[in-house]
Design a protein around this motif. Structure first.
Motif, PDB file in Angstrom:
ATOM      1  N   VAL A 154       0.708  -1.263  -0.176  1.00 27.15           N
ATOM      2  CA  VAL A 154      -0.012  -0.030  -0.150  1.00 27.15           C
ATOM      3  C   VAL A 154       0.885   1.226   0.107  1.00 27.15           C
ATOM      4  N   GLY A 155       0.358   2.260  -0.848  1.00 26.39           N
ATOM      5  CA  GLY A 155       1.175   3.537  -0.732  1.00 26.39           C
ATOM      6  C   GLY A 155       0.987   4.497   0.287  1.00 26.39           C
ATOM      7  N   PRO A 156       1.829   5.185   0.678  1.00 27.14           N
ATOM      8  CA  PRO A 156       1.819   6.088   1.828  1.00 27.14           C
ATOM      9  C   PRO A 156       0.582   7.293   1.635  1.00 27.14           C
ATOM     10  N   GLY A 157       0.167   7.382   0.530  1.00 26.80           N
ATOM     11  CA  GLY A 157      -0.877   8.412   0.234  1.00 26.80           C
ATOM     12  C   GLY A 157      -2.171   7.683   0.808  1.00 26.80           C
ATOM     13  N   ARG A 158      -2.294   6.464   1.000  1.00 21.97           N
ATOM     14  CA  ARG A 158      -3.499   5.941   1.773  1.00 21.97           C
ATOM     15  C   ARG A 158      -3.631   6.331   3.204  1.00 21.97           C
ATOM     16  N   LEU A 159      -2.762   7.033   3.604  1.00 23.02           N
ATOM     17  CA  LEU A 159      -2.966   7.534   5.241  1.00 23.02           C
ATOM     18  C   LEU A 159      -4.213   8.347   5.002  1.00 23.02           C
ATOM     19  N   ARG A 160      -4.351   9.006   4.065  1.00 17.67           N
ATOM     20  CA  ARG A 160      -5.525   9.699   3.892  1.00 17.67           C
ATOM     21  C   ARG A 160      -6.809   9.234   4.352  1.00 17.67           C
ATOM     22  N   GLU A 161      -6.835   8.084   3.490  1.00 18.58           N
ATOM     23  CA  GLU A 161      -8.363   7.093   3.669  1.00 18.58           C
ATOM     24  C   GLU A 161      -8.379   6.583   5.513  1.00 18.58           C
ATOM     25  N   LEU A 162      -7.157   6.326   6.007  1.00 19.00           N
ATOM     26  CA  LEU A 162      -7.232   6.141   7.443  1.00 19.00           C
ATOM     27  C   LEU A 162      -7.565   7.230   7.951  1.00 19.00           C
ATOM     28  N   ALA A 163      -7.350   8.546   7.819  1.00 18.21           N
ATOM     29  CA  ALA A 163      -7.789   9.533   8.609  1.00 18.21           C
ATOM     30  C   ALA A 163      -9.277   9.782   8.312  1.00 18.21           C
ATOM     31  N   ARG A 164      -9.671   9.488   7.183  1.00 20.78           N
ATOM     32  CA  ARG A 164     -11.240   9.555   6.963  1.00 20.78           C
ATOM     33  C   ARG A 164     -12.103   8.699   7.799  1.00 20.78           C
ATOM     34  N   VAL A 165     -11.757   7.620   8.103  1.00 21.70           N
ATOM     35  CA  VAL A 165     -12.562   6.699   8.887  1.00 21.70           C
ATOM     36  C   VAL A 165     -12.205   6.926  10.324  1.00 21.70           C
ATOM     37  N   THR A 166     -11.507   7.672  10.774  1.00 19.13           N
ATOM     38  CA  THR A 166     -10.977   7.836  12.161  1.00 19.13           C
ATOM     39  C   THR A 166     -11.816   9.213  12.666  1.00 19.13           C
ATOM     40  N   ARG A 167     -12.144   9.300  13.925  1.00 21.69           N
ATOM     41  CA  ARG A 167     -12.862  10.422  14.238  1.00 21.69           C
ATOM     42  C   ARG A 167     -12.073  11.265  14.751  1.00 21.69           C
ATOM     43  N   PRO A 168     -12.659  12.608  14.596  1.00 23.72           N
ATOM     44  CA  PRO A 168     -11.854  13.802  15.096  1.00 23.72           C
ATOM     45  C   PRO A 168     -11.227  13.872  16.544  1.00 23.72           C
ATOM     46  N   ASN A 169     -10.026  14.118  16.678  1.00 28.49           N
ATOM     47  CA  ASN A 169      -9.239  13.808  18.006  1.00 28.49           C
ATOM     48  C   ASN A 169      -8.945  12.331  18.155  1.00 28.49           C
ATOM     49  N   GLY A 170      -9.279  11.584  17.064  1.00 31.41           N
ATOM     50  CA  GLY A 170      -8.995  10.170  17.380  1.00 31.41           C
ATOM     51  C   GLY A 170      -7.235  10.233  16.711  1.00 31.41           C
ATOM     52  N   PHE A 171      -7.080   8.548  16.676  1.00 26.09           N
ATOM     53  CA  PHE A 171      -5.810   8.407  16.340  1.00 26.09           C
ATOM     54  C   PHE A 171      -5.520   7.271  15.300  1.00 26.09           C
ATOM     55  N   ILE A 172      -4.318   7.523  14.577  1.00 23.69           N
ATOM     56  CA  ILE A 172      -3.749   6.619  13.691  1.00 23.69           C
ATOM     57  C   ILE A 172      -2.597   5.995  14.235  1.00 23.69           C
ATOM     58  N   ILE A 173      -2.207   4.833  14.100  1.00 29.36           N
ATOM     59  CA  ILE A 173      -0.779   4.076  14.462  1.00 29.36           C
ATOM     60  C   ILE A 173      -0.532   3.210  13.422  1.00 29.36           C
ATOM     61  N   ALA A 174       0.526   3.426  12.848  1.00 33.57           N
ATOM     62  CA  ALA A 174       0.755   2.722  11.810  1.00 33.57           C
ATOM     63  C   ALA A 174       2.252   2.344  11.687  1.00 33.57           C
ATOM     64  N   SER A 175       2.862   0.898  11.333  1.00 32.06           N
ATOM     65  CA  SER A 175       3.972   0.731  11.276  1.00 32.06           C
ATOM     66  C   SER A 175       4.529   1.014   9.832  1.00 32.06           C
ATOM     67  N   ILE A 176       5.818   1.401   9.658  1.00 28.29           N
ATOM     68  CA  ILE A 176       6.517   1.291   8.484  1.00 28.29           C
ATOM     69  C   ILE A 176       7.762   0.878   8.436  1.00 28.29           C
ATOM     70  N   ARG A 177       7.962  -0.199   7.411  1.00 28.37           N
ATOM     71  CA  ARG A 177       9.241  -0.529   7.331  1.00 28.37           C
ATOM     72  C   ARG A 177      10.193   0.456   6.841  1.00 28.37           C
ATOM     73  N   LYS A 178      11.336   0.316   7.473  1.00 27.81           N
ATOM     74  CA  LYS A 178      12.603   1.378   7.332  1.00 27.81           C
ATOM     75  C   LYS A 178      12.726   1.552   5.967  1.00 27.81           C
ATOM     76  N   GLY A 179      12.948   0.296   5.141  1.00 29.25           N
ATOM     77  CA  GLY A 179      13.509   0.563   3.783  1.00 29.25           C
ATOM     78  C   GLY A 179      12.423   1.147   2.871  1.00 29.25           C
ATOM     79  N   TYR A 180      11.054   0.842   3.119  1.00 32.00           N
ATOM     80  CA  TYR A 180       9.971   1.292   2.582  1.00 32.00           C
ATOM     81  C   TYR A 180       9.885   2.715   2.916  1.00 32.00           C
ATOM     82  N   ALA A 181       9.974   3.141   3.976  1.00 23.45           N
ATOM     83  CA  ALA A 181       9.931   4.684   4.365  1.00 23.45           C
ATOM     84  C   ALA A 181      11.059   5.481   3.615  1.00 23.45           C
ATOM     85  N   GLU A 182      11.919   4.926   3.339  1.00 25.88           N
ATOM     86  CA  GLU A 182      13.241   5.748   2.584  1.00 25.88           C
ATOM     87  C   GLU A 182      12.916   5.870   1.139  1.00 25.88           C
ATOM     88  N   ALA A 183      12.383   4.550   0.639  1.00 20.10           N
ATOM     89  CA  ALA A 183      12.212   4.271  -0.764  1.00 20.10           C
ATOM     90  C   ALA A 183      11.006   5.186  -1.216  1.00 20.10           C
TER      91      ALA A 183
END
Length: 235
Positions: A154-183
């Motif tokens: 999944v591409g990092p732009g999909r954080l937008r969809e995670l924000a959509r389903v989360t309530r205002p003042n709610g939280f998103i917690i995500a793991s990111i592989r180190k190599g993926y984060a850099e690439a």
């Protein structure tokens, strides 16, 4: 009991399957086909690879609830986005969370998650790279996403969809592989979404344990009171 040579061979085979999953370019058909064949051995494979991401993500959710959300954990609604076989859900349930929903691209993986009996609802055939319209906006207090932001998934732009389903003042917690984060220049995507008012970075645990062959980062985002939803960002 496996001999040391047999154990090494099993570990090598597990890592090969993990590596193969990272070469699928986010194509939903190829990913679904791959995980259909992998579902039965997935937990054993990632266990052999020292995968500790689910435990860390669940413990971060518990810390966020304690620090910021007044209601008891049993009343906190959580979405496990890309739940796989339910490894994160099992950890969340052990920490006192009870209202856990999940979805995954693979119906076979989703069925494994259902069998854990820790989820209220689990949907299969949901593509986070597409539009998971099954989930209403502002539905969850915490959205967790573990093992999904990875090569070929999944591409990092999909954080937008995670924000959509989360309530205002709610939280998103995500793991990111180190190599993926850099690439993928993951932090650039984060800054863009922050500038657009979609999410607010609250914390990042950098270079943490993730799997035997690679570390990872663990991001905690807060969804602002008013979420801006501009033109869809491509993955």
């Amino acid at each position: 009991m496996d001999t040391p040579d047999q154990q090494t061979a099993l570990e090598q085979a597990a890592r090969k399957r993990i590596k193969d999953s990272h070469s699928l370019d986010g194509d939903a058909g190829r990913l679904a086909h791959f995980y259909r064949g992998w579902a039965s051995s997935y937990d054993l494979d990632v266990g052999r690879d020292g995968y500790c991401g689910p435990m860390i993500v669940a413990e971060l959710a518990a810390a966020v609830q304690t620090a910021y959300l007044a209601r008891h954990r049993a009343a906190i609604a959580i979405l496990d986005a890309g739940c796989g076989t339910g490894l994160v859900g099992v950890e969340l349930e052990s920490l006192g969370f009870r209202l856990i929903d999940g979805f995954d691209l693979s119906e076979e993986m989703a069925e494994k998650a259902r069998q854990t009996r820790v989820y209220r609802h689990v949907r299969g055939d949901v593509d986070l790279n597409g539009q998971p319209s099954e989930y209403f906006s502002a539905s969850y207090d915490i959205t967790v996403c573990c093992g999904v932001f990875a090569p070929g998934h999944v591409g990092p732009g999909r954080l937008r969809e995670l924000a959509r389903v989360t309530r205002p003042n709610g939280f998103i917690i995500a793991s990111i592989r180190k190599g993926y984060a850099e690439a993928t220049s993951f932090e650039d995507h984060v800054r863009r979404l922050q500038d657009e008012g979609v999410l607010i970075p609250a914390q990042c645990l950098r270079d943490g344990r993730y799997a035997a062959e690679e570390g990872g980062h663990y991001w905690v985002f807060r969804v602002p009171e008013k979420v801006s939803v501009p033109t869809e960002e491509r993955p």
